[in-house]
Structure formats: C-alpha cells, structure tokens
Design a protein around this motif. Structure first.
Motif, PDB file in Angstrom:
ATOM      1  N   ARG A   4       0.812  -1.203   0.000  1.00 34.72           N
ATOM      2  CA  ARG A   4       0.000   0.000   0.000  1.00 34.72           C
ATOM      3  C   ARG A   4       0.843   1.250   0.000  1.00 34.72           C
ATOM      4  O   ARG A   4       1.868   1.322   0.599  1.00 34.72           O
ATOM      5  CB  ARG A   4      -0.856   0.029   1.236  1.00 34.72           C
ATOM      6  CG  ARG A   4      -1.492  -1.263   1.399  1.00 34.72           C
ATOM      7  CD  ARG A   4      -1.874  -1.357   2.821  1.00 34.72           C
ATOM      8  NE  ARG A   4      -1.540  -2.660   3.245  1.00 34.72           N
ATOM      9  CZ  ARG A   4      -2.407  -3.546   3.601  1.00 34.72           C
ATOM     10  NH1 ARG A   4      -3.639  -3.237   3.647  1.00 34.72           N
ATOM     11  NH2 ARG A   4      -2.074  -4.727   3.928  1.00 34.72           N
ATOM     12  N   THR A   6       0.043   5.745  -0.195  1.00 34.96           N
ATOM     13  CA  THR A   6      -1.021   6.724  -0.231  1.00 34.96           C
ATOM     14  C   THR A   6      -1.383   7.057  -1.646  1.00 34.96           C
ATOM     15  O   THR A   6      -2.500   7.384  -1.960  1.00 34.96           O
ATOM     16  CB  THR A   6      -0.550   8.003   0.445  1.00 34.96           C
ATOM     17  OG1 THR A   6       0.565   7.712   1.224  1.00 34.96           O
ATOM     18  CG2 THR A   6      -1.621   8.583   1.261  1.00 34.96           C
ATOM     19  N   VAL A 569      -7.799   2.605   3.052  1.00 36.49           N
ATOM     20  CA  VAL A 569      -8.624   3.653   3.661  1.00 36.49           C
ATOM     21  C   VAL A 569      -9.437   3.036   4.784  1.00 36.49           C
ATOM     22  O   VAL A 569      -9.649   1.814   4.829  1.00 36.49           O
ATOM     23  CB  VAL A 569      -9.567   4.298   2.621  1.00 36.49           C
ATOM     24  CG1 VAL A 569      -8.780   5.052   1.562  1.00 36.49           C
ATOM     25  CG2 VAL A 569     -10.463   3.241   1.969  1.00 36.49           C
ATOM     26  N   HIS A 570      -9.909   3.874   5.705  1.00 38.00           N
ATOM     27  CA  HIS A 570     -10.631   3.388   6.871  1.00 38.00           C
ATOM     28  C   HIS A 570     -12.142   3.513   6.743  1.00 38.00           C
ATOM     29  O   HIS A 570     -12.898   2.771   7.373  1.00 38.00           O
ATOM     30  CB  HIS A 570     -10.161   4.133   8.126  1.00 38.00           C
ATOM     31  CG  HIS A 570      -8.726   3.879   8.453  1.00 38.00           C
ATOM     32  ND1 HIS A 570      -7.713   4.716   8.015  1.00 38.00           N
ATOM     33  CD2 HIS A 570      -8.120   2.883   9.152  1.00 38.00           C
ATOM     34  CE1 HIS A 570      -6.550   4.247   8.441  1.00 38.00           C
ATOM     35  NE2 HIS A 570      -6.765   3.140   9.127  1.00 38.00           N
ATOM     36  N   ASP A 571     -12.615   4.478   5.965  1.00 34.93           N
ATOM     37  CA  ASP A 571     -14.056   4.657   5.833  1.00 34.93           C
ATOM     38  C   ASP A 571     -14.383   5.226   4.456  1.00 34.93           C
ATOM     39  O   ASP A 571     -13.478   5.563   3.675  1.00 34.93           O
ATOM     40  CB  ASP A 571     -14.596   5.560   6.940  1.00 34.93           C
ATOM     41  CG  ASP A 571     -13.881   6.905   6.997  1.00 34.93           C
ATOM     42  OD1 ASP A 571     -13.546   7.464   5.926  1.00 34.93           O
ATOM     43  OD2 ASP A 571     -13.644   7.403   8.120  1.00 34.93           O
ATOM     44  N   GLU A 574     -13.005   8.773   3.557  1.00 34.04           N
ATOM     45  CA  GLU A 574     -11.591   8.775   3.174  1.00 34.04           C
ATOM     46  C   GLU A 574     -11.414   8.166   1.781  1.00 34.04           C
ATOM     47  O   GLU A 574     -10.556   8.599   1.009  1.00 34.04           O
ATOM     48  CB  GLU A 574     -10.766   7.985   4.193  1.00 34.04           C
ATOM     49  CG  GLU A 574      -9.269   8.054   3.922  1.00 34.04           C
ATOM     50  CD  GLU A 574      -8.446   7.256   4.918  1.00 34.04           C
ATOM     51  OE1 GLU A 574      -7.207   7.307   4.805  1.00 34.04           O
ATOM     52  OE2 GLU A 574      -9.026   6.590   5.798  1.00 34.04           O
ATOM     53  N   ALA A 575     -12.243   7.177   1.462  1.00 31.07           N
ATOM     54  CA  ALA A 575     -12.159   6.556   0.140  1.00 31.07           C
ATOM     55  C   ALA A 575     -12.458   7.586  -0.957  1.00 31.07           C
ATOM     56  O   ALA A 575     -11.768   7.642  -1.982  1.00 31.07           O
ATOM     57  CB  ALA A 575     -13.144   5.398   0.043  1.00 31.07           C
ATOM     58  N   HIS A 577     -12.153  10.868  -0.687  1.00 31.88           N
ATOM     59  CA  HIS A 577     -11.071  11.860  -0.669  1.00 31.88           C
ATOM     60  C   HIS A 577      -9.842  11.346  -1.413  1.00 31.88           C
ATOM     61  O   HIS A 577      -9.250  12.057  -2.237  1.00 31.88           O
ATOM     62  CB  HIS A 577     -10.709  12.206   0.780  1.00 31.88           C
ATOM     63  CG  HIS A 577      -9.497  13.065   0.902  1.00 31.88           C
ATOM     64  ND1 HIS A 577      -9.505  14.414   0.587  1.00 31.88           N
ATOM     65  CD2 HIS A 577      -8.214  12.770   1.300  1.00 31.88           C
ATOM     66  CE1 HIS A 577      -8.293  14.921   0.776  1.00 31.88           C
ATOM     67  NE2 HIS A 577      -7.495  13.940   1.217  1.00 31.88           N
ATOM     68  N   ARG A 578      -9.440  10.100  -1.132  1.00 32.21           N
ATOM     69  CA  ARG A 578      -8.250   9.542  -1.769  1.00 32.21           C
ATOM     70  C   ARG A 578      -8.461   9.360  -3.268  1.00 32.21           C
ATOM     71  O   ARG A 578      -7.549   9.551  -4.064  1.00 32.21           O
ATOM     72  CB  ARG A 578      -7.905   8.194  -1.140  1.00 32.21           C
ATOM     73  CG  ARG A 578      -7.405   8.301   0.299  1.00 32.21           C
ATOM     74  CD  ARG A 578      -6.148   9.123   0.395  1.00 32.21           C
ATOM     75  NE  ARG A 578      -5.571   9.076   1.738  1.00 32.21           N
ATOM     76  CZ  ARG A 578      -4.611   9.890   2.151  1.00 32.21           C
ATOM     77  NH1 ARG A 578      -4.143  10.809   1.324  1.00 32.21           N
ATOM     78  NH2 ARG A 578      -4.136   9.780   3.377  1.00 32.21           N
ATOM     79  N   THR A 579      -9.670   9.004  -3.646  1.00 28.78           N
ATOM     80  CA  THR A 579      -9.960   8.823  -5.072  1.00 28.78           C
ATOM     81  C   THR A 579      -9.794  10.132  -5.827  1.00 28.78           C
ATOM     82  O   THR A 579      -9.161  10.182  -6.893  1.00 28.78           O
ATOM     83  CB  THR A 579     -11.390   8.289  -5.266  1.00 28.78           C
ATOM     84  OG1 THR A 579     -11.515   7.024  -4.615  1.00 28.78           O
ATOM     85  CG2 THR A 579     -11.717   8.134  -6.738  1.00 28.78           C
ATOM     86  N   VAL A 730      -8.303   1.704  -4.216  1.00 33.59           N
ATOM     87  CA  VAL A 730      -8.649   2.394  -2.981  1.00 33.59           C
ATOM     88  C   VAL A 730      -9.415   1.387  -2.142  1.00 33.59           C
ATOM     89  O   VAL A 730     -10.573   1.087  -2.411  1.00 33.59           O
ATOM     90  CB  VAL A 730      -9.500   3.652  -3.270  1.00 33.59           C
ATOM     91  CG1 VAL A 730      -9.899   4.329  -1.962  1.00 33.59           C
ATOM     92  CG2 VAL A 730      -8.716   4.614  -4.157  1.00 33.59           C
ATOM     93  N   GLY A 732     -10.828  -0.459   1.279  1.00 32.94           N
ATOM     94  CA  GLY A 732     -11.255  -0.402   2.669  1.00 32.94           C
ATOM     95  C   GLY A 732     -12.059  -1.614   3.078  1.00 32.94           C
ATOM     96  O   GLY A 732     -12.721  -1.613   4.109  1.00 32.94           O
TER      97      GLY A 732
END
Length: 765
Positions: A4, A6, A569-571, A574-575, A577-579, A730, A732
């Motif tokens: 993994r 970021t 990702v944790h939730d 966040e998924a 946002h990261r996308t 991404v 989770g």
C-alpha cells in the motif's frame, strides 16, 4: 499486489492485498439520471417520485450479492440493464426490491424502449417465418386446458409422476436448412435495423393521463403508458389497473394503490388480474438480472411474497391467459451457469436430467426471450451445419475458422489480436470479413476497420445487406462476445447468410452481458463447435494480477513502475477523498497520465462511496459549476445510455432546446431533452459493468468497507483489467476482496440456449 501507498508517488513495495476493488454493480439498464438528482430532478421527476413508479435501472440489475444482475454486476442499465438479484428464486426475491434510481421518463418512449419495441417486432417476424416452415416453435409450447388442468400438469411433471410429453407440446426439432452445397439457401430475409416507433397519438396520451390522475398516479407516465398499451390504453387501464405494471419502473405497491383508487372495494390481493400482472412483472425483473426463464417454484415463492393468496392458482391463470410460456427442456445447474474461468473445458451441467434422476425443472418465460433463444439456437445450428470444411494455412485459430461455421475463442486483452488476424487472413483469401466489438472505446483501440455491434446492426457501420437482408459477409469476428445478450445475438445471427463463418471471441472470466442471457457461456458449455484457447497472456503486473484472479487467487505482484498500487482507507469518506486526490493529482503527476485518461470504477451507484458520491466529489474538484444544463455543465464527463446494455462516455459541450450535446469517441452526440434525466449521469466514476469492454490508461478501483457482500471474482477480474498502464485500488474492505476472489463466482443465470442448441444439433444428426 504491491504494497500500500497513499498514492502512486509512494514507493512501490510488495505487499499482500487484503481486499480490493470489487463489488456488484447496480443495474444500469434504465440508468436513472444523476443529473436529475444533482439538479433537483425537475418537475416531472418530482411528480413521479411523489406518486410512486420508479424507473428501473438495468441491461442490468444487480446480481449476486449486492446490486449486480446476472453474472455481471447488473448495472442498472448502463446500458439499461438490470441489477438486482441473484439467480433462481433469489433473483425473483430481489425483483421485488425497490430500485435505487427513480424517475420514469414522461412523454414519448425512450430510445431504449423504442429499440426494444423494434426488437419485439423482429422476433414476431422470425416467429412468422418459422410458422411458415410448418413447425411450431420448438420447446416453447404452452400448456392448454383449464387452470385446474394446468395446475395438475405442472405438479405431475415436477413430481415425476408423469412424462412431460403428456402435457407439453414439445415435438422433436425438425431438420433445419440444408447446406448450400445440397440446395439453394432457404434462409429467410433478415429484418432491417430497428427503427424508433412514432410517438403516441396526443389524444391517446391525454386519455391515459386522465385515467392516471383519477387513480392518483403521475400524469407524467401517460406517454409511457400510451407507448406500452397503445390506442386503447385508457380503456385497458380502467378494465385492468394492474396493467400499469407493464410500464418500466412501476412497482407492485404503486400499481396496487392505483387499482384501489379505481376499483375501490372490488380490489383485493387475490384478484386474477393482479396475479397475471405480477407473474409478468417478476419475469421482466428477472430478465433485468440476466435470466431468460425462471423455475416455477421460484415464481410461486415470489408471488407469496407479494401477498398473493394462492400462488399456484395465480401461476396457472397467467399461463392459461398466455402471459407467460411454460418449458421443460432442461435447466442449467448453477455449476454450469457460473462456470469458472479456470475449470476444465466443457465443465458444467448438461442441462438434461439423468435417466434415473428427477425430471428437469419446469420453467416459465416471456415470449420475447423464448423466441430470441430459439431463433438464436436455430441460427447458430444453421451456421454450424453450413461450415465449409476448407483447409486454411496459418495459426490454429485461422485453420479452425476455415474449416467450421462457428468457432469460439477465449483469451484476455492480448488475445484480441488473434481474432483480428483471422479477419485479415480471410481478406487475403479474397473473402469479405469484418470485426465487431461491443463499444466505441474498443473500436478505437482496434482501428477504423472495426465496427461496433450497435453500428453493425443499425447499418451505420460495416457491410451492406444483400437482397434478403443479410450482411454481405463471408467471415465475421465478434470480439467482447461475453457482452452479447440473447436478443442482440439473435438479431446478429439472423442477419448472417448461410455459409458465413462466425468467430465468437472473448474472455469468459469477465462480467456477462447487461441484457438477458449468457450467450457466450451457453455456447461454450454446449460443446457443439471448436473452442480455441489463446496462449497469449496479458503482459505486465496488471496482467499477472488479473490472471491470478481468474484462477481464484489474489496474488502479490511486483510493480517496480507503480503499475499497481494499493491505497488503504478506513471509511467511505476517506475513500472518496483519496480517489479525488489520485485522479486530480497523484496519477497525473507521478505517472504522466492525464486526468481525462483516468477512469474511476466503483462497486455500485449508491452508497457513501458509490458512483454518485464519487462523481459529486470529482465534479467539485475537476469541473465545478451550478449544473445549469439540468444538473450538468459544459466540460462535465458523462455516461450516456442510448439503449439497454450500452454505455457511451463523453463530455458535455452545450445544451439547447433539442437536448444535451456531447463530444464522444464516436463524434458529436445529441441526447434528446426528454432523455437527459433518465439516460445521462456523470461519468468520472462508473460501475464495472458499465466499464466492460472498455479500457483506459489508468484506472482507480474503489472498494469501500461495506462492499464485501457485493464482491465476486468476476467483478474484481473486470474492474482490475480495465487499466492499460496503471491500477490504483482504494481499498477499505479488509479481507473481503481476497475471500470473494477465492470463493465467490458470479451469480448464475437461468437460460435455455444451451439445451436448445444441443437438442437441435442432435436431432439433425
């Protein structure tokens, strides 16, 4: 899979994948409009939502666990397709579930509905031609007699007490067309390309609107009602209010409310009219999930779930009135229906009951799908029998096509070149050859000589038709064959002249068609023609990862060039946002892939990390605006569903009184104004089913923590194989992805094609 990071900028270390981007997709067939949601939906959508009837998404429906339909992720319908249930009784149970998207289109029938209507007309012509040959539609005879007699017949056959021949009109298949060498071709004239039917008469629409208003239903449904029920729509609704269920998107509880308003005390859950309408509705919903027929036991269970007092009697009433057809020609077992890509060739059920075993289940189906499967089986058998047996020099696939009328070719993306080489070899021999693909994206990757299936059937691309309406072709190579639904395949085969060689090529591990049927898998398991497996693997880390998934393993792969990156990702927040970060910044900066060449693939349309949420966030970052064109702005990336099973990606250019103007891979496209709300959605993020048969330089697959139940091997295989240079996951879903890849295959579909084809060719020997 690489370890993994970021984003792609992070060092690409090796690590073990815990989960991954996959999940069932919701039906896309009807593809409800995101635009309508983003813009507030407009007056018509608001009225429809308040009144009830929602538009179904589909070629599609969600099947399996989650929102997929059939073997594929039923995406509502990107194509217009189904998405919501599993095979067998599960599919029917899901059919009763509420669709995620709403907003039946008002006014004239949509392009998708018009195309389906044209297809039905084509099927009717085919049926007439078969009748002219002097034989009934094989394996599709209806039960006759009173409801009690029908009930007794079904019970007796299911229990094995009596032979099905005592109750079913299923004569042996008569010999079909002789080969060209034996006699002149007797192939019937192929139908012309579907044309959009005229809009309903305004007086008819007004009459339907008056009855709808009287029953408390949205008057905006009048155009659809008139299109479905015809000139007598107002009278038919008064006589049988449950006919409202024939309008796409209307649910049983809404039709019940409409009936109560019109009939008052006469209305009850056991009403015969209600029972007949529900049976047809259940089978239509099952078709959105990929089934062409259902077992009677599954339909009875679903009727009981709709509070029908006597499901068995209701079933017999529907059969007696001709609303559905009854068959008993063998049912594929689930192992055969969901054959694993790595299983031995020919694995799967025979579709026939063992000599000493129980009789094959009794199936119910709608005439349109029954006719399509029978016409397709007849056409394939005709091509198989008229094979030339010529000796062509060249690779194994070329030799097979030279000698046989129908050849199957399996392999991944790299294997597409082998099928294209067959067409080139045919041209070098002076033959007329063409290559057809599923999407414009696939056509672009092959070059201008290829045609899309839609373009070929409509006459906009490819060869002209001869005097009988058949294509002027000697060889046709069809790539992306798993995306063929039974109605499209029937239209295609009916248009091929005797002696034409047909090559069906594709990857059996990807999600299946958005429409009803599983044509490629059925022909594969029938074992009636040569099957050539490609030995050319897809290259690079992505190819290695996908190959492992096809075998049921989520392996670690070395990705020194950041070809595959896992972003934990944790939730869901966040998924998302990261996308956005990956698409807008990391992938372009670290890998040099422009944002417009990066595609996001989600598990479903709904949810905190579904396509709607992702598209809203991506629009805000990449092309913010007020949504001045019905929720869209110039520059927005969009996904357009011109017909069930088809998704066209493009960019909004402008809008005017005629509709929305898009720039797509095929050129400029205008989406009619009345279709914008139902057929257009933002397209930075799509479902895996929509992405089938398309590829991009980079793909970001989003697998949120709540996607576990919707994940399966076919989803992962399809989503992960869409990237040419890069794949970011991404992730989770913890270990749910690996577990799905290892043990969960795509949901099975109930179809009849395999049994029909085997029986037809056996009878001709």
């Amino acid at each position: 899979m690489p370890s993994r990071g970021t984003d792609p900028d992070a060092p690409a270390a090796a690590g073990s994948p815990e989960g991954g981007p996959e999940a069932a997709e919701a039906p896309e067939a009807a593809q409800p409009a995101e635009a309508a949601e983003a813009a507030g939906a407009g007056e018509a959508a608001k009225t429809a939502a308040a009144a009830g009837p929602e538009a179904a998404e589909p070629q599609a429906g969600a099947s399996g666990s989650g929102q997929q339909t059939g073997d594929s992720e039923s995406e509502a319908s990107e194509d217009g397709r189904p998405a919501a249930g599993e095979a067998g009784s599960g599919a029917v149970r899901e059919a009763g579930a509420e669709d995620e998207e709403t907003g039946p289109e008002a006014g004239a029938p949509s392009e998708a509905e018009a195309e389906l209507a044209a297809q039905r007309e084509l099927r009717a012509r085919i049926e007439e031609r078969k009748a002219a040959k002097g034989g009934p539609v094989d394996s599709g005879g209806k039960l006759s007699g009173t409801a009690a007699e029908l009930l007794a017949a079904v019970r007796a056959v299911e229990s094995g007490e009596k032979s099905p021949t005592e109750f079913f009109d299923s004569p042996a298949f008569p010999p079909r067309r002789p080969s060209p060498a034996a006699a002149p071709s007797a192939r019937p004239r192929a139908a012309e390309a579907p044309r959009r039917p005229p809009s309903p008469d305004p007086l008819t629409v007004r009459g339907a609107a008056a009855v709808l208003a009287e029953g408390g239903a949205p008057e905006t449904l009048a155009g659809q009602v008139a299109g479905v029920l015809g000139e007598r729509s107002a009278q038919l609704l008064r006589e049988d209010p449950w006919r409202l269920l024939s309008v796409p998107g209307v649910r049983p509880e809404q039709a019940d409310a409409f009936a109560r308003a019109l009939l008052g005390a006469e209305c009850g859950p056991g009403d015969r009219r209600r029972a007949v309408a529900l049976v047809s509705w259940l089978l239509e919903r099952a078709a959105l999930q990929g089934h062409t027929a259902l077992e009677t036991s599954a339909v009875r269970d679903a009727l009981a779930g709709q509070s029908v007092p006597s499901p068995e009697e209701a079933l017999q009433q529907a059969v007696a009135e001709g609303a559905v057809l009854v068959f008993q020609d063998g049912l594929e077992d689930e192992a055969g229906a969901a054959e694993e890509p790595g299983a031995p060739e020919g694995a799967g059920a025979s579709g026939e009951a063992e000599p000493d075993g129980p009789p094959a289940p009794v199936l119910l189906g709608l005439d349109r799908y029954a006719l399509a499967e029978e016409s397709l089986a007849d056409g394939l058998a005709r091509l198989i029998r008229t094979g030339h047996g010529e000796v062509w020099e060249g690779p194994e696939l070329v030799r097979a096509v030279g000698a046989h009328g129908v050849v199957l070719h399996t392999g991944g993306e790299a294997a597409r070149a082998e099928a294209v080489a067959v067409a080139q070899a045919a041209r070098e021999r002076g033959l007329r050859a063409a290559v057809a693909v599923h999407s414009e994206n696939g056509r672009r990757r092959l070059g201008s000589e290829a045609v899309t299936m839609a373009g070929l059937l409509s006459g906009e691309q490819g060869p002209a038709r001869d005097d009988e309406g058949g294509f002027a072709l000697d060889v046709l190579a069809v790539l992306d064959a798993p995306q063929l639904d039974v109605e499209t395949a029937a239209m295609l085969v009916e248009s091929l002249p005797d002696g034409c060689r047909l090559l069906l090529s594709g990857d059996p591990a990807v999600l299946g068609s958005a429409g009803a049927g599983r044509v490629f898998q059925d022909v594969l398991t029938a074992e009636v023609c040569p099957r050539i497996a490609s030995r050319t693997p897809d290259p690079g880390p992505i190819g290695e990862l996908v190959s492992g998934i096809g075998a049921g393993e989520l392996n670690e792969v070395a990705a020194p060039g950041r070809e595959v990156v896992i972003v934990p990702v944790h939730d869901a927040g966040e998924a998302v946002h990261r996308t956005v970060q990956l698409v807008a910044d990391s992938v372009p900066r670290a890998l040099g892939v422009p944002t417009e060449d990066t595609q996001v693939i989600a598990v479903a349309h709904g949810g905190a990390a579904g396509t709607r949420a992702l598209n809203a966030a991506l629009k805000q970052r990449l092309n913010p605006g007020p949504g001045r064109f019905g929720g869209f702005d110039a520059g927005d990336r969009v996904a357009y569903a011109p017909a069930p099973g088809r998704t066209v990606l493009g960019t909004v250019v402008s809008a005017d009184a005629e509709g929305m103007r898009l720039e797509c891979e095929s050129g400029r496209v205008t989406v009619p104004r009345e279709r914008v709300g139902s057929a257009l959605r933002h397209g930075w993020a799509v479902t895996a089913h929509q992405a089938s048969a398309m590829r991009w330089a980079a793909v970001v697959a989003v697998v949120p923590g709540d996607a576990g139940a919707a994940l399966n091997r076919a989803w992962a295989y399809t989503a992960f194989s869409r990237g040419e240079r890069h794949l970011s996951v991404v992730h989770g879903a913890d270990k749910a992805l690996a577990e799905a890849v290892a043990s969960r295959s795509a949901p099975a579909r109930t179809t009849r094609l395999r049994g029909l084809l085997v029986q037809l060719l056996a009878a001709a020997e």
